[in-house]
Design a protein around this motif. Sequence first.
Motif, short mmCIF file in Angstrom:
data_model
loop_
_atom_site.label_atom_id
_atom_site.label_comp_id
_atom_site.label_asym_id
_atom_site.label_seq_id
_atom_site.Cartn_x
_atom_site.Cartn_y
_atom_site.Cartn_z
N GLU A 116 0.83 -1.21 0.00
CA GLU A 116 0.00 0.00 0.00
C GLU A 116 0.86 1.26 0.00
OE1 GLU A 116 -3.36 0.67 -0.31
OE2 GLU A 116 -3.42 -1.44 -0.84
N ALA A 117 1.93 1.26 0.79
CA ALA A 117 2.83 2.41 0.83
C ALA A 117 3.50 2.62 -0.53
CB ALA A 117 3.87 2.22 1.93
N ASN A 118 4.00 1.54 -1.12
CA ASN A 118 4.63 1.65 -2.43
C ASN A 118 3.65 2.16 -3.47
OD1 ASN A 118 7.22 0.81 -1.71
ND2 ASN A 118 6.73 -1.34 -2.00
N THR A 119 2.42 1.65 -3.44
CA THR A 119 1.40 2.09 -4.39
C THR A 119 1.10 3.57 -4.21
OG1 THR A 119 0.42 -0.12 -4.45
CG2 THR A 119 -0.98 1.69 -5.16
N TYR A 120 0.98 4.02 -2.96
CA TYR A 120 0.71 5.43 -2.67
C TYR A 120 1.82 6.32 -3.25
CZ TYR A 120 0.17 9.79 -0.13
OH TYR A 120 0.04 11.11 0.17
#
Length: 117
Positions: A73-77
């Motif tokens: 999720e952090a990478n996607t954000y």
Amino acid sequence: MKLVGGLVILGVLAGCASIQNGTRALSGERQAFDGQYYSARVSEDEARPERFVVSVGNLDRGLAGAVEAGRYEANTYCLRNYGLTDIEWDLGPDVPQQSLRIVDGRLTLSGECVGWV
């Protein structure tokens, strides 16, 4: 010469896997971790949107998978908002398990997207 050719092929294949993962992240396609799905969401800091907090639930399905769901999720954000997945973690997925922050059945990770300036 064969060794160099083999290394080039491996590099190309690794690059293709990275592109595929990035494309999947941007498409919104649901991703499983350790065969399980986790509820995860990112909240950005209103004053400094490059800073974020990721909250992951469904920890009963496995902590290792929840940690990877949070990283994803952090990478996607960061990828969606800044074009990169470089993150400086305040409390990240690579800390020892006993140092993870778990409150009310949710895992919390926090950090900042970097390299976008």
